[in-house]
Design an enzyme around this catalytic site. Structure first.
Site, PDB file in Angstrom:
ATOM      1  N   ASP A  97      38.109  53.767  29.475  1.00  4.89           N
ATOM      2  CA  ASP A  97      37.741  52.355  29.341  1.00  4.89           C
ATOM      3  C   ASP A  97      38.800  51.643  28.489  1.00  4.89           C
ATOM      4  O   ASP A  97      39.199  52.154  27.428  1.00  4.89           O
ATOM      5  CB  ASP A  97      36.366  52.234  28.679  1.00  4.89           C
ATOM      6  CG  ASP A  97      35.912  50.791  28.574  1.00  4.89           C
ATOM      7  OD1 ASP A  97      35.463  50.246  29.589  1.00  4.89           O
ATOM      8  OD2 ASP A  97      36.042  50.221  27.471  1.00  4.89           O
TER       9      ASP A  97
ATOM     10  N   ASN B 244      40.803  39.249  27.971  1.00  5.40           N
ATOM     11  CA  ASN B 244      40.622  38.234  29.026  1.00  5.40           C
ATOM     12  C   ASN B 244      40.428  36.844  28.437  1.00  5.40           C
ATOM     13  O   ASN B 244      40.981  35.862  28.935  1.00  5.40           O
ATOM     14  CB  ASN B 244      39.422  38.599  29.905  1.00  5.40           C
ATOM     15  CG  ASN B 244      39.818  39.395  31.136  1.00  5.40           C
ATOM     16  OD1 ASN B 244      40.982  39.382  31.523  1.00  5.40           O
ATOM     17  ND2 ASN B 244      38.866  40.084  31.743  1.00  5.40           N
TER      18      ASN B 244
ATOM     19  N   HIS C  93      42.362  35.564  32.838  1.00  7.12           N
ATOM     20  CA  HIS C  93      42.006  36.610  33.804  1.00  7.12           C
ATOM     21  C   HIS C  93      43.206  37.107  34.605  1.00  7.12           C
ATOM     22  O   HIS C  93      43.235  38.280  35.008  1.00  7.12           O
ATOM     23  CB  HIS C  93      40.913  36.088  34.746  1.00  7.12           C
ATOM     24  CG  HIS C  93      39.582  35.972  34.083  1.00  7.12           C
ATOM     25  ND1 HIS C  93      38.765  37.040  33.841  1.00  7.12           N
ATOM     26  CD2 HIS C  93      38.928  34.883  33.570  1.00  7.12           C
ATOM     27  CE1 HIS C  93      37.665  36.648  33.235  1.00  7.12           C
ATOM     28  NE2 HIS C  93      37.725  35.325  33.063  1.00  7.12           N
TER      29      HIS C  93
ATOM     30  N   ASP D 179      44.027  40.916  34.894  1.00  6.31           N
ATOM     31  CA  ASP D 179      44.210  41.684  36.142  1.00  6.31           C
ATOM     32  C   ASP D 179      45.526  42.451  36.119  1.00  6.31           C
ATOM     33  O   ASP D 179      45.596  43.607  36.557  1.00  6.31           O
ATOM     34  CB  ASP D 179      44.181  40.742  37.349  1.00  6.31           C
ATOM     35  CG  ASP D 179      42.784  40.215  37.638  1.00  6.31           C
ATOM     36  OD1 ASP D 179      41.820  40.770  37.068  1.00  6.31           O
ATOM     37  OD2 ASP D 179      42.660  39.260  38.427  1.00  6.31           O
TER      38      ASP D 179
ATOM     39  N   GLU E 155      36.902  47.220  33.767  1.00  4.90           N
ATOM     40  CA  GLU E 155      38.050  47.830  33.090  1.00  4.90           C
ATOM     41  C   GLU E 155      37.874  49.336  32.920  1.00  4.90           C
ATOM     42  O   GLU E 155      38.574  49.975  32.143  1.00  4.90           O
ATOM     43  CB  GLU E 155      38.260  47.174  31.726  1.00  4.90           C
ATOM     44  CG  GLU E 155      37.196  47.456  30.693  1.00  4.90           C
ATOM     45  CD  GLU E 155      35.993  46.523  30.773  1.00  4.90           C
ATOM     46  OE1 GLU E 155      35.222  46.489  29.800  1.00  4.90           O
ATOM     47  OE2 GLU E 155      35.837  45.833  31.804  1.00  4.90           O
TER      48      GLU E 155
END
Length: 401
Positions: free
Chosen positions: A263, A271, A276, A280, A307
């Site tokens: 994780d 973010n 975002h 990404d 994630e």
């Protein structure tokens, strides 16, 4: 226009192939006829004196027919025939030349038979055979029929003029020749229709086959896409579940298994701060690195969601901890800035791992749950590290930790 030309050539090709096969059939038939008649002629005792004078001529013509037919059988073989737009006309001419040659030889025999013995039976039989076997346009064969029939009628007239004996020759021919012409016309027409339908059917079957293959390819692509994560191009959670099912189906004895949950630390803050799109991009970089490491250790990695990632390996437990340490170090080496992280100034990950020896499909699900629990403990212990849980399965209890 190109398709019409292709279809026209295909029909011509089929017709030529059919006529070449017909040549072999007629050649075998006439070889047999030539041998039998030649043997009869050699037995001169069966003939009267007037007939014996014609025996050498008969035998010479039948020998010529015999060798022509032998040549046809030797050189016109189905495996040797390769029809192309360049040579198709040559094969068409070959068929016509063969028919004309045979008809001329039979006409020569029939003229002699009519002149001396008042019968044309051989001519009538061969005419019907040729009209039945070969499928040619009427314009290509009608000239030899008219020429041969005229020669026989002239021979009959010169032999006995207008008499009852000649009527017995001319009347059957006057009936037989129109019938032969009609048979020839219908043979050509019907075979052309059959070949046309056959070719069109083959084309439709080919198109259907191509469409089926294309559909199968598209279905495979869609199936692959359904198992791929659209952002990272890693296998998705569905693909991971399929992997578990496959491992479960292959469980014939106890096997080692390691499940690793990964994780990205403080990713929500990442973010919120970077946006975002940058989020990404960070996920893609981490995914690419995990894929590289999984390939190195022959493991299976998938995007679990958001994630989170999951890696599964069936190697011995000794490999598991070095893999976790390598993942932690390599992620740090990416140097992806993360100023909002409470752990470090760059992106880091937390890892939960479960090691076990499994013998049932249910053990797989338990390992995944334990790896998730280990990930939670890794986060509780400060993140940017890994925590391992060992699962020991026995027959009475699902797992002891």
């Amino acid at each position: 226009m190109e398709n019409q030309e292709k279809l026209a050539f295909s029909i011509r090709e089929e017709m030529v192939q059919s006529n070449l096969k017909g040549m072999r059939i007629v050649a075998w038939t006439l070889m047999y006829v030539s041998v039998i008649i030649s043997l009869i002629h050699y037995g001169e005792v069966f003939f009267v004196k007037a007939e014996r004078a014609m025996v050498p001529v008969y035998i010479a013509i039948h020998i010529a027919m015999f060798y022509i037919d032998v040549a046809v059988l030797l050189f016109i073989r189905e495996k040797r025939i390769h029809i192309t737009p360049v040579n198709i006309q040559k094969y068409e001419r070959l068929v016509v030349v063969y028919i004309y040659t045979i008809m001329l030889l039979i006409t020569a025999i029939s003229v002699l038979d009519v002149y001396f013995f008042r019968h044309a039976a051989l001519y009538e039989v061969i005419l019907i055979i040729i009209c039945t076997v070969f499928a040619l346009p009427l314009r290509k064969i009608v000239w030899i029929i008219l020429l041969s029939a005229s020669a026989i009628i002239v021979s009959a007239y010169m032999s006995a003029g207008i008499s009852s004996e000649n009527i017995k020759i001319i009347l059957p021919m006057s009936l037989l020749i129109p019938i032969g012409v009609m048979i020839q016309y219908q043979t050509y027409k019907v075979r052309k229709q059959i070949h046309t339908q056959h070719i069109l059917l083959n084309e439709e079957m080919t198109k259907t086959k191509r469409l089926s293959e294309l559909l199968a390819i598209k279905n495979n692509e869609l199936a692959e896409q359904a198992l791929k994560d659209s952002l990272t191009n890693l296998p998705n959670r569905r693909a991971f579940n399929q992997k578990l099912n496959k491992i479960g189906q292959q469980l014939y004895q106890t096997q080692p298994l390691t499940v690793i949950m990964i994780d990205i630390d403080c990713f929500k803050k990442f973010n919120d701060y970077y946006g975002h799109l940058q989020g990404d991009a960070a996920i893609v970089k981490v995914a690419s690195l995990l894929e590289e490491i999984a390939g190195k250790y022959n493991a299976f990695v998938a995007r679990w969601g958001g994630e989170e990632f999951v890696m599964i390996s069936q190697h011995t437990h000794k490999v598991a901890e070095p893999v976790c340490e390598e993942i932690l170090e390599e992620i740090r080496q990416l140097n992806i800035p993360h100023l909002q992280s409470t752990i470090a100034q760059q992106v880091t990950v937390s890892i939960g791992m479960c090691q076990a020896k499994i013998a049932k499909y249910e053990h797989l699900q338990t390992c995944c749950e334990l790896a998730d629990q280990a990930l939670y403990l890794a986060k509780q212990n400060g993140r940017n590290n890994y925590f391992c849980k060992m699962a020991i399965f026995d027959e009475e209890a699902n797992a002891s930790i």
